[in-house]
Design a protein around this motif. Sequence first.
Motif: not given
Length: 279
Positions: A24-32, A49-54, A60-65
Motif C-alpha cells: 500500500k505504501e510501497g514504491k512502484a519499482e518494487d512491484a511484483v 488483491l490477496e496473493v501469495f508471493v514466491y 524473480r519475485a512473482i505473485a499468484t492467486r
Amino acid sequence: MEVGRTQTLEVARLATMGIFLKEKEGKAEDAVLLPKNQVPEEVAVGQMLEVFVYKDSQDRAIATRKTPRLTLDSPAAKLEVVDKTEFGAFLDWGLEKHLFLPYKQQTEKVKLGDQVLVSLYVDKSGRLCGTMDVYDLLRDDSPYKVDDMVEGTVHALKDFGALVAVDNLYHGMVPDREVHGNLAYGETRSFRVTKVREDGKLDLSPQAKAHIQMDADSKTILEVLEHQDGFLALTDQSSPEEVARELGMSKKAFKRAVGKLYKEKRILLEDRGIRLVSP
C-alpha cells in the motif's frame, strides 16, 4: 513484501503481461508481477488483491492467486515428491514452480511418489525451500488434554520413541515402549494423548483406552488366526519381540486380548500356540 506469505497488495499498474502489485505504501519499482492468466476480469489501479508471493524459475519475485499447500505461516504439510536430482528433490505444493527440497534438508531418503512432511524456509539466497527437519518449527501450546484422540504424522524415529507432528503443528512423542515396531516414518494416523508435559509437549499412544484397545487387539488376533489356518505359534512364554513382530502389539496387550478370547471360548490354548475354535 515478503516471499513465502499470503498478503494483500495494491494494483500499481497494468501491463500486457499481467498486472504489477505493490504494498500500500510501497514504491512502484518494487512491484511484483501477477501473470496475465491470473488477473481478474475487472481490475483497476489502486484495487487490493490477496496473493501469495514466491520466486519463479529465474529467482524473480512473482505473485499468484493460487493457494499453495504450504506457507511460512502455515503448519508443516505432506507433499508429494515429483522429481529428483543429485542436489535434492522437488515437491508438488500446488504452484507452477515445484518446491525444492535440498539433499541436506532430507532427514530420510526419499523417492518419487513419496509423501513427505516438510516445512517452508527461506535459504541464504532468499529462495523458498522445504525441509524435513520440522522439529524446531513445531509448537508446544496445543489445546489437547489427556485421553483426547488426535491425528499426527511421524516425522522422526529415535531410540527413545517416535516423534510426531500433531495436526502437523504441535510436538508429540510416542515412547519406545508404545512403538512396538509398527510405526513408520511419514505415517499419519490417530493417537491418544496419554500425558501433557510441563513444557506443553504431548506424550502419545497409538492405542485407544484399554477396554477399547482390547477389542481391537482381539480382532487382530482372530484375523491372523484366520489367515494362518487357525493356528498362531505364540504363547505366554513368547518374547515381547516375537509378539510385536507377529501382531504389532505389546506382550501385555497380547495377554489381555488372549484372555478375553479364551473366556469367550473362541480360542484354545495349546503348548505350542493358540488355535481358533471352529464355529
